[in-house]
Design an enzyme around this catalytic site. Sequence first.
Site, PDB file in Angstrom:
ATOM      1  N   GLY A 100       0.793  -1.222   0.000  1.00 31.74           N
ATOM      2  CA  GLY A 100       0.000   0.000   0.000  1.00 31.74           C
ATOM      3  C   GLY A 100       0.820   1.265   0.000  1.00 31.74           C
ATOM      4  O   GLY A 100       0.394   2.278   0.548  1.00 31.74           O
ATOM      5  N   SER A 101       2.003   1.235  -0.633  1.00 34.37           N
ATOM      6  CA  SER A 101       2.889   2.395  -0.572  1.00 34.37           C
ATOM      7  C   SER A 101       2.973   3.170  -1.876  1.00 34.37           C
ATOM      8  O   SER A 101       3.759   4.100  -1.996  1.00 34.37           O
ATOM      9  CB  SER A 101       4.294   1.970  -0.136  1.00 34.37           C
ATOM     10  OG  SER A 101       4.819   0.967  -0.981  1.00 34.37           O
ATOM     11  N   GLY A 102       2.187   2.789  -2.902  1.00 36.79           N
ATOM     12  CA  GLY A 102       2.098   3.597  -4.104  1.00 36.79           C
ATOM     13  C   GLY A 102       3.111   3.306  -5.180  1.00 36.79           C
ATOM     14  O   GLY A 102       3.216   4.061  -6.150  1.00 36.79           O
ATOM     15  N   LEU A 103       3.852   2.190  -5.056  1.00 39.72           N
ATOM     16  CA  LEU A 103       4.865   1.849  -6.048  1.00 39.72           C
ATOM     17  C   LEU A 103       4.450   0.664  -6.925  1.00 39.72           C
ATOM     18  O   LEU A 103       5.278   0.104  -7.641  1.00 39.72           O
ATOM     19  CB  LEU A 103       6.201   1.542  -5.371  1.00 39.72           C
ATOM     20  CG  LEU A 103       6.846   2.681  -4.585  1.00 39.72           C
ATOM     21  CD1 LEU A 103       8.196   2.248  -4.032  1.00 39.72           C
ATOM     22  CD2 LEU A 103       7.012   3.926  -5.446  1.00 39.72           C
ATOM     23  N   GLY A 104       3.189   0.275  -6.871  1.00 35.79           N
ATOM     24  CA  GLY A 104       2.711  -0.813  -7.720  1.00 35.79           C
ATOM     25  C   GLY A 104       3.003  -2.185  -7.164  1.00 35.79           C
ATOM     26  O   GLY A 104       3.141  -3.154  -7.926  1.00 35.79           O
ATOM     27  N   SER A 106       1.123  -4.372  -5.475  1.00 33.35           N
ATOM     28  CA  SER A 106       0.104  -5.402  -5.705  1.00 33.35           C
ATOM     29  C   SER A 106       0.244  -5.999  -7.095  1.00 33.35           C
ATOM     30  O   SER A 106       0.137  -7.217  -7.285  1.00 33.35           O
ATOM     31  CB  SER A 106      -1.298  -4.811  -5.532  1.00 33.35           C
ATOM     32  OG  SER A 106      -1.523  -4.427  -4.198  1.00 33.35           O
ATOM     33  N   GLU A 136      -6.847  -7.933 -10.092  1.00 35.99           N
ATOM     34  CA  GLU A 136      -7.283  -6.778  -9.303  1.00 35.99           C
ATOM     35  C   GLU A 136      -8.616  -6.214  -9.789  1.00 35.99           C
ATOM     36  O   GLU A 136      -9.494  -5.902  -8.986  1.00 35.99           O
ATOM     37  CB  GLU A 136      -6.215  -5.694  -9.350  1.00 35.99           C
ATOM     38  CG  GLU A 136      -4.938  -6.050  -8.610  1.00 35.99           C
ATOM     39  CD  GLU A 136      -4.131  -4.828  -8.238  1.00 35.99           C
ATOM     40  OE1 GLU A 136      -4.529  -4.119  -7.290  1.00 35.99           O
ATOM     41  OE2 GLU A 136      -3.094  -4.591  -8.890  1.00 35.99           O
ATOM     42  N   ASP A 148       0.528  -0.426 -13.611  1.00 39.86           N
ATOM     43  CA  ASP A 148       1.444  -1.129 -12.717  1.00 39.86           C
ATOM     44  C   ASP A 148       1.756  -2.530 -13.231  1.00 39.86           C
ATOM     45  O   ASP A 148       2.893  -3.004 -13.141  1.00 39.86           O
ATOM     46  CB  ASP A 148       0.851  -1.226 -11.316  1.00 39.86           C
ATOM     47  CG  ASP A 148       0.652   0.126 -10.670  1.00 39.86           C
ATOM     48  OD1 ASP A 148       1.125   1.134 -11.232  1.00 39.86           O
ATOM     49  OD2 ASP A 148       0.014   0.172  -9.602  1.00 39.86           O
TER      50      ASP A 148
END
Length: 331
Positions: A100-104, A106, A136, A148
């Site tokens: 959940g840190s915004g770097l893709g 998942s 997703e 991503d």
Amino acid sequence: MAEIVTARAPLRISLAGGGTDIPSYSARHGGLVIACAIDRYVGVTVHPREFRGRLRTATDSCETVAEAARHPDPMLRACLTRAGLLRDRQVTVFGDVPSGSGLGGSAALAVSVLHAASHPHAPEADALAETASRIEIEDLGRAVGKQDHYMAAHGGVRLLRFAPSGQVETERLDLDPGVRAELEERLLLFYTGISRDAGDILSEQNRRTLAGHGDALERLHAIRRIADDMADCLRKGDLDGVGPLVEEHWRLKSRLGTRVSSPWLQGLHDRALAAGAAGGKLLGSGGGGFLLLVCTPGRRQAVRRAMTGAGLVELRFRFTEHGSRAVALPL
């Protein structure tokens, strides 16, 4: 012969166009994103398990992946289901950054699981990315785009075009080596300490876009134009133009939803600019995660001091040309 397979896929930073890849926008207007894969990863190791035939992951153990109530991570569960890793395996997940840190992350997880499960007959990168995106978007019903997944599968510095038909076209931006090295030097990443669910944050943008909200659409149209301008800057080697474009992107993006920013997050952004950054934005959906900063030459250390002084942790990185990779060791 039984094998232990390890696969990993790179994380990414997006320079411009983020949000225009979400189907609620791209299906009507087409999207464009400029992104860079970095040498930070999410990956998995899949180990055959014969005794008792159970599926065991790093976080839980269950008879089959279908036992949803006993597996706390729906993302991992969906990846394992799509990959067909239903039992007789031990699966370990590793990553360089918090979820959940915004770097893709998942998407990198999904690509890694699919690659490991299909090794040594993995599909082409586009097919890998498409299947990963379905995990997703279709299986989990998340309001996310495909940038991503394509960056995790392909790697490199890329321009991604998202057609209304759903087709994705990837173009590698072959930067001059000097331009590429200087761009790396100008970019800094700092973790805000906040982990969040991108799908939750993007759902508000998704609703407003589907409803034809004029303000949201105009901002997304402008973000799409910034991606065109960013591609021109990179092709020309005009790195002084990158910071202002990133800054304009953030000005537009931060008003796309009520949870994209906050007074504290905006304060961090403003602190970086006061220290000499030419531009900055939160990556991914916003709301926390990593803050990307573009620094003018000679201001890197001042910006670093300002951010670490605010309690943020830097993540150092380089670009990588490689997308997902898998290796196997025989048992």
